[in-house]
Design a protein around this motif. Structure first.
Motif, PDB file in Angstrom:
ATOM      1  N   THR A   1      66.516  54.410   9.230  1.00 58.91           N
ATOM      2  CA  THR A   1      65.062  55.145   9.256  1.00 58.91           C
ATOM      3  C   THR A   1      64.164  54.015  10.227  1.00 58.91           C
ATOM      4  OG1 THR A   1      65.054  55.744   7.083  1.00 58.91           O
ATOM      5  CG2 THR A   1      62.919  55.563   7.874  1.00 58.91           C
TER       6      THR A   1
ATOM      7  N   ALA B   1      61.282  53.622  -0.275  1.00 58.09           N
ATOM      8  CA  ALA B   1      62.564  54.087  -0.168  1.00 58.09           C
ATOM      9  C   ALA B   1      63.126  54.709  -1.576  1.00 58.09           C
ATOM     10  CB  ALA B   1      63.487  52.994   0.248  1.00 58.09           C
TER      11      ALA B   1
ATOM     12  N   ILE C   1      67.125  60.346   5.389  1.00 59.66           N
ATOM     13  CA  ILE C   1      68.274  60.630   4.394  1.00 59.66           C
ATOM     14  C   ILE C   1      68.824  61.926   4.536  1.00 59.66           C
ATOM     15  CG2 ILE C   1      68.669  60.993   1.995  1.00 59.66           C
ATOM     16  CD1 ILE C   1      66.711  58.600   1.280  1.00 59.66           C
TER      17      ILE C   1
ATOM     18  N   PHE D   1      61.714  57.939   5.308  1.00 56.23           N
ATOM     19  CA  PHE D   1      62.873  57.742   4.514  1.00 56.23           C
ATOM     20  C   PHE D   1      63.601  58.927   4.221  1.00 56.23           C
ATOM     21  CE2 PHE D   1      61.307  53.195   3.476  1.00 56.23           C
ATOM     22  CZ  PHE D   1      62.229  52.437   4.172  1.00 56.23           C
TER      23      PHE D   1
ATOM     24  N   LEU E   1      68.784  55.493   4.958  1.00 52.02           N
ATOM     25  CA  LEU E   1      67.738  54.343   4.694  1.00 52.02           C
ATOM     26  C   LEU E   1      67.673  53.134   5.552  1.00 52.02           C
ATOM     27  CD1 LEU E   1      68.176  54.106   0.794  1.00 52.02           C
ATOM     28  CD2 LEU E   1      66.100  54.948   2.115  1.00 52.02           C
TER      29      LEU E   1
ATOM     30  N   LEU F   1      66.939  46.561   4.757  1.00 53.24           N
ATOM     31  CA  LEU F   1      65.778  47.510   5.164  1.00 53.24           C
ATOM     32  C   LEU F   1      65.284  46.661   6.496  1.00 53.24           C
ATOM     33  CD1 LEU F   1      64.072  49.461   2.276  1.00 53.24           C
ATOM     34  CD2 LEU F   1      66.077  50.247   3.599  1.00 53.24           C
TER      35      LEU F   1
END
Length: 550
Positions: free
Chosen positions: A350, A316, A113, A109, A347, A293
């Motif tokens: 990922t 996260a 980011i 994560f 996020l 997610l």
């Protein structure tokens, strides 16, 4: 109970190893210094089962030599390590992450980011273990370094260690063990490629881990604590927290997720003792729970991206704070929004293979693989929470098709198979009750497969997946697999014994799944693979899932 697979052609580990040693010597003489050559050399550095048992028997005391030895190795390959404030490793701008569960996901994560927040940067990510190829452990901007790059950096390190072979410490081996060597290759690669940021995941523990020689990371974080690697890290949460808190550094922000009280007390004290610049339990990020997610809708055209499972929101959340602090410290930028747009995109995009991952079988719409390398009680609970949900295995199906569920399972490193299976079954019952299902939890799986982590049915391994850590007697007699089968049948006494399979390899397990797929009138088949990341990686390789899963 049936014993499937042609055991008569299952080559004993001793003969396999003798053949491998002979082939290894031949390859070295004929070496063109390819990726395969590098893996051959690397595998020669693996600790065998006896060595690992000696480490466990020492109660982790042998690990105390890891830091001074790693500093010595770093110096021998040409990097400054003796002066903490001028160490070359500080140039890597490290985010250092440990924990019992979620440290890999948190690392992924954080990496994603930062890549989306700073697309112009070059960002390195070091994780372990790998699933299919060793080079997966060393990534630049989300992608594993190439085979050519890995071979170059590997032999750079190998040659320097051979040329500078004088050891300052009497106990230091001439060559580091497998994980230490790969860590050195990662440092060398990241420094050579001049990365702007490095996300560094701890291997085991923290205090004595080979990654813990960076004198001054930018920020450090601890994901959820639990009980694992007890022979090396300790048997209590306090002891384990002491090991994990060992990554905290003087003058560096120290973060953690909410922990059980006994673990939290130790982490707080570690932060005080090491004089960190601040200790914080990360609070919830406003709006984070609304992000999807691991859902197909968040990534058009890529149904396999994202990290599924409710537990991933905690990981996260930690990643969000690690990234914010990193950007503030390194660039002076302060993120005003709780979740900047680049963070949300990072996020959602990922991808972390082998963790709560759904992979449809290529060319077979009625076979679906559910992959999760959970190997602790806590992580297996998270795995079941994900798998036994309306979105996954309880999803509505075409009424014209029946559903067969198969569990493929293995456990390693002296973990208690019975306790892990017991946790799974208890969590299955709770999940079914939670979702208003009156199904018998013991009947969720129609078939259960216990296999080794050996790749192929002839007893051989794919080079990247070779392991010497399995005791010879255990492997030859499938002792762990027999123990797992006995445990399952004791926990589920009415389970048909003929539907429990003890198999010598991952290839045999795949063949069994495919036979089950075609033997009952082409039913829909869901296969949960869990208990070991090494097992998951082998399944990805043998089942031909690499192109869609990785």
């Amino acid at each position: 109970m049936r014993l499937l697979g042609r055991l008569s052609v299952f080559r004993p580990p001793s003969s396999t190893r003798i053949y491998s040693i002979y082939l290894s010597g031949f390859k070295r003489r004929m070496s063109t210094r390819t990726y395969a050559d590098a893996i051959d050399h690397l595998n020669s550095l693996q600790s065998n089962a006896a060595t690992l048992e000696a480490v466990r028997a020492s109660g982790g005391r042998l690990s105390e030599f890891a830091i001074p030895e790693m500093i010595e190795y770093l110096g021998r390959i040409g990097y400054s390590a003796s002066r903490p404030q001028t160490s070359d490793l500080n140039r890597l701008n490290v985010v250092h992450i440990t924990g019992t569960k979620g440290k890999g996901s948190t690392s992924a994560f954080t990496d994603s980011i930062l890549r989306h927040a700073k697309p112009q940067w070059k960002i390195g990510l070091y994780t372990s273990p790998h699933l299919v190829a060793v080079r997966e452990r060393i990534r630049i901007n989300g992608a594993p370094i190439s085979e050519e790059q890995f071979a170059k950096f590997f032999f750079d390190v190998w040659d320097r260690l051979e040329q500078n072979d004088e050891c300052a410490l009497p106990q230091t081996p001439k060559m580091p063990a497998y994980f230490r060597f790969v860590t050195l290759v990662a440092y060398h690669a990241f420094l050579s490629l001049k990365v702007d940021a490095t996300i560094l995941e701890v291997g085991v523990g923290g205090r004595y881990d080979s990654t813990n020689i960076v004198p001054k990371p930018v920020v450090t974080g601890v994901s959820a604590l639990g009980i694992d690697h007890t022979a090396v890290l300790g048997k209590t949460l306090k002891e384990i927290a002491w090991q994990k808190g060992g990554i905290y550094k003087e003058g560096v922000p120290a973060l953690t997720v909410d922990q059980p009280e006994e673990g939290m007390e130790v982490l707080k004290q570690q932060a005080i003792d090491t004089k960190t610049s601040g200790f914080a339990v990360v609070p919830p990020t406003p709006g984070l729970s609304k992000i999807k997610l691991g859902t197909p809708s968040s990534l058009p055209g890529n149904s396999l991206a994202g990290l599924a499972g409710k537990h991933q929101y905690q990981n996260a959340n930690l990643a969000v704070y690690l990234a914010k602090i990193f950007l503030r410290v390194t660039t002076g930028e302060v993120q005003e929004a709780a979740l900047p747009g680049a963070f949300v995109e990072g996020l959602e995009r990922t991808k972390w293979p082998g963790r709560c991952q759904t992979v449809p079988a290529p060319n077979d719409t009625d076979l679906t693989w559910f992959l999760d390398g959970a190997h602790t009680k806590e992580s297996l609970e998270c795995c079941v929470e994900w798998f036994v949900s309306p979105e996954v295995t309880l999803r509505p199906l075409d009424n014209s098709k029946t559903l067969t569920r198969v569990l493929v399972f293995n456990c390693t490193n002296g973990r208690s198979g019975k306790s892990l299976l017991s946790v799974m079954l208890e969590k299955i019952a709770l999940q079914l009750q939670l979702h208003g299902r009156d199904d018998d939890p013991h009947k969720l799986f129609e078939h259960v497969v216990f296999c080794t982590n050996v790749t192929y049915s002839d007893g051989g391994f794919k080079g990247d997946l070779t392991t010497h850590a399995i005791p010879t007697n255990d492997l030859a007699h499938l002792q762990t697999q027999h123990d797992l089968a006995s445990a399952w049948l004791s926990l589920v006494p009415n389970f048909p014994s003929q539907q429990v399979y003890i198999l010598p390899s991952i290839e045999d397990a795949i063949k069994t799944v495919k036979r089950l797929r075609t033997s009952a009138g082409s039913p829909r088949v869901d296969v949960l693979v869990s208990g070991s990341l090494h097992l998951v990686g082998g399944v990805i390789e043998v089942a031909g899932l690499s192109e869609v899963a990785l």
